[in-house]
Design an enzyme around this catalytic site. Structure first.
Site, short mmCIF file in Angstrom:
data_model
loop_
_atom_site.label_atom_id
_atom_site.label_comp_id
_atom_site.label_asym_id
_atom_site.label_seq_id
_atom_site.Cartn_x
_atom_site.Cartn_y
_atom_site.Cartn_z
N GLN A 80 -9.61 9.11 -5.04
CA GLN A 80 -9.21 9.84 -3.82
C GLN A 80 -10.26 10.87 -3.35
O GLN A 80 -10.49 11.04 -2.18
CB GLN A 80 -7.87 10.56 -4.05
CG GLN A 80 -7.40 11.43 -2.90
CD GLN A 80 -7.01 10.67 -1.66
OE1 GLN A 80 -5.93 10.13 -1.56
NE2 GLN A 80 -7.92 10.59 -0.68
N GLU A 92 -10.86 4.85 7.55
CA GLU A 92 -9.59 5.47 7.97
C GLU A 92 -9.94 6.66 8.85
O GLU A 92 -9.81 7.82 8.47
CB GLU A 92 -8.75 5.90 6.76
CG GLU A 92 -7.32 6.27 7.16
CD GLU A 92 -6.43 6.71 5.99
OE1 GLU A 92 -6.93 6.81 4.85
OE2 GLU A 92 -5.23 6.98 6.25
N ASP A 115 2.63 3.34 2.85
CA ASP A 115 1.54 4.25 2.51
C ASP A 115 2.00 5.55 1.84
O ASP A 115 1.69 5.80 0.70
CB ASP A 115 0.69 4.56 3.75
CG ASP A 115 -0.68 5.13 3.40
OD1 ASP A 115 -0.93 5.41 2.21
OD2 ASP A 115 -1.51 5.31 4.30
N HIS A 133 0.85 -1.20 0.00
CA HIS A 133 0.00 0.00 0.00
C HIS A 133 0.88 1.24 0.00
O HIS A 133 1.44 1.64 1.02
CB HIS A 133 -0.93 0.01 1.23
CG HIS A 133 -1.96 1.10 1.20
ND1 HIS A 133 -3.32 0.85 1.31
CD2 HIS A 133 -1.86 2.45 1.07
CE1 HIS A 133 -3.99 1.98 1.24
NE2 HIS A 133 -3.12 2.98 1.12
N HIS A 161 -9.70 1.86 0.80
CA HIS A 161 -9.37 2.67 1.98
C HIS A 161 -10.65 2.64 2.83
O HIS A 161 -11.68 3.20 2.42
CB HIS A 161 -9.08 4.11 1.58
CG HIS A 161 -7.72 4.35 0.99
ND1 HIS A 161 -7.29 3.74 -0.15
CD2 HIS A 161 -6.71 5.15 1.41
CE1 HIS A 161 -6.05 4.15 -0.42
NE2 HIS A 161 -5.67 5.01 0.51
N HIS A 216 1.40 5.25 -2.25
CA HIS A 216 0.79 6.21 -3.20
C HIS A 216 1.94 6.80 -4.01
O HIS A 216 2.46 7.87 -3.68
CB HIS A 216 0.04 7.31 -2.45
CG HIS A 216 -1.20 6.83 -1.77
ND1 HIS A 216 -2.46 6.93 -2.33
CD2 HIS A 216 -1.39 6.24 -0.57
CE1 HIS A 216 -3.36 6.42 -1.50
NE2 HIS A 216 -2.74 6.00 -0.41
N TRP A 275 -0.06 13.91 3.29
CA TRP A 275 -0.62 13.16 4.41
C TRP A 275 0.43 12.88 5.47
O TRP A 275 0.11 12.65 6.63
CB TRP A 275 -1.21 11.83 3.90
CG TRP A 275 -2.45 12.01 3.12
CD1 TRP A 275 -3.74 11.90 3.58
CD2 TRP A 275 -2.56 12.36 1.72
NE1 TRP A 275 -4.62 12.15 2.56
CE2 TRP A 275 -3.93 12.43 1.43
CE3 TRP A 275 -1.63 12.62 0.72
CZ2 TRP A 275 -4.40 12.76 0.14
CZ3 TRP A 275 -2.09 12.94 -0.55
CH2 TRP A 275 -3.46 13.01 -0.83
O1 LIG Z 1 -3.67 7.63 4.23
C1 LIG Z 1 -4.02 8.11 3.15
C2 LIG Z 1 -3.09 8.62 2.23
C3 LIG Z 1 -3.55 9.14 1.07
N1 LIG Z 1 -4.88 9.16 0.83
C4 LIG Z 1 -5.78 8.68 1.72
O2 LIG Z 1 -7.01 8.72 1.50
N2 LIG Z 1 -5.32 8.17 2.86
#
Ligand SMILES: O=c1cc[nH]c(=O)[nH]1
Length: 416
Positions: free
Chosen positions: A150, A211, A307, A54, A208, A56, A313
């Site tokens: 996103q 969170e 991540d 995981h 996701h 980005h 973030w």
């Molecule tokens: O933790 C994260 C990082 C990027 N985007 C998200 O939605 N969550």
């Protein structure tokens, strides 16, 4: 033919030798005969490569140099700042950043990466750049791409069509973010459509999910029910699920029974979520972790992941999975000696299970000769010392090799 001798192979206490031919493991065992080249590992630990399931890559280093751009340190501010920043994104920028991120991860022994790619962009800039990189780099790193909305599957106008488009272009996994939709109903409906879309396209799912610190966030329950009905649990991953660390025990126990039935997978991002969560708490302050230990004891597959690296973030991160593992096992109380001895599963085999790359993963005769060598004699020493990766081998060839650090400096403190 190459032979590695005096190896300490993770999960195989008997075998000390590894024979490699034509880029594949030919045999694992002892007294394996002659080879053109013999490499003495001097008892060092051999593992399959690290897996980061995981990441980005399209965001990586986007927040670098902006200091504390995300002032509140929250997920929602991260999304807002990214939304403002991404308007000027080009394929070249994504490519450059992603290459830098991949380089970092490779240098720490990672060879398998699942990256989320933001598709809430009318030009699908990130997806185009990363599809090219996935194909270009396939001999040195296995990349899997998640079509990730996103800014919301419903909240961002046109996301559903963009996600269809990304899957048609060749994205490997369908993503989602139900806790960011504007209502519970829309979150649930987004999950229904994403599960349906994934099954139609025959791709995996990685959401996701919850969170947040809200003990009443229930998208994990919904996702699990949807994939359980379709027997799609093993192809599905619930990422983050931070709120599951805050729910009441009787609810958690009921859900653990259902997770066992569905065989859904989990990913926890211990450093990033320790940073993002608990921001509304005074004390006690939550640390953003899902119920890692309980899920593992429940026979659910759980992996750790990086991540983010220096984005909106999370200001830190460097692709070093040992750092993620060390933080994760502390936060999860996964620190009994028996747990430490098998903790490498969280950054190796469990991530490979999630990516479903098992056919090409693991130290077994016939599989591609992909492995790493750590500067330690066993798993316990490696984790306690945060051992460095000394070599990463892909299809039998070195991606890199480095000399062991001379870190045993003798301080003669009695003379000080
Ligand atoms: O933790 C994260 C990082 C990027 N985007 C998200 O939605 N969550």
């Amino acid at each position: 033919m190459k032979k590695y001798i005096h190896a300490s192979i993770y999960g195989d206490s008997e075998s000390k030798e590894i024979l490699v031919e034509n880029g594949r493991f030919k045999a694992i065992g002892n007294d394996l005969g002659n080879a053109d080249e013999v490499i003495d590992l001097e008892g060092r630990l051999v593992l399959p490569p690290y897996v980061d399931p995981h990441l980005h890559l399209d965001y990586i280093f986007s927040g670098l140099g902006e200091g504390n751009a995300n002032v509140s340190g929250t997920l929602f501010e991260g999304i807002q700042r990214w939304s403002e920043n991404k308007k000027s994104l080009t394929e070249e920028i994504v490519r450059e950043r992603a290459l830098k991120g991949i380089q970092k991860e490779l240098s720490h022994g990672v060879q398998f990466i699942r990256t989320h790619v933001d598709i809430t962009d009318p030009n699908l800039t990130g997806m185009k750049a990363l599809i090219k990189l996935r194909d270009e780099l396939k001999d040195i790193v296995t990349l899997q791409l998640v079509a990730f909305p996103q800014e919301g599957f419903f909240r961002y106008k046109g996301a559903e069509q963009l996600m269809e488009q990304a899957l048609e272009m060749g994205a490997d996994v369908a993503g989602g973010i139900p806790h960011f939709e504007i209502s519970y109903e829309q979150g649930v409906e987004s999950l229904k459509r994403i599960v349906d879309m994934a099954i139609r396209h025959m791709v995996m799912i990685d959401i996701h999910c919850d969170e947040n610190d809200d003990p009443n966030s229930r998208f994990l329950e919904v996702l699990n029910a949807l994939v359980m009905e379709e027997d799609y649990g093993p192809y599905t991953t619930a990422s983050h699920t931070c709120s599951f660390g805050s729910v009441e025990n009787s609810y958690a126990n009921k859900m653990l029974g259902l997770f066992k039935e569905s065989s859904i997978n989990f990913i926890s991002c211990p450093t990033e979520n320790a940073h993002l969560q608990g921001r509304g708490d005074t004390y006690p302050k939550r640390r953003g972790l899902t119920r890692v230990k309980e899920l593992l004891n429940n026979d659910n597959n759980v992996a750790f992941a990086q991540d983010s690296i220096a984005d909106y973030w999370y200001p830190l991160g460097n692709g070093n999975m040992m750092n993620i593992l060390d933080n994760g096992i502390h936060l999860a109380h996964y620190t009994h000696i028996d747990e430490i001895n098998k903790a490498f599963d969280l950054i190796t085999y469990n991530g490979a299970n999630i990516m479903r790359v098992n056919d090409a993963y693991g130290i077994e005769a016939g599989k591609p000769a992909n492995f790493i060598v750590l500067d330690a004699q066993d798993a316990y020493e490696a984790i306690r010392e945060r051992a460095e990766v000394l070599a990463s081998i892909r299809n039998g060839e070195y991606l890199f090799r480095r000399e062991p650090r001379k870190n045993e400096i003798e301080v003669d403190f009695l003379k000080l």
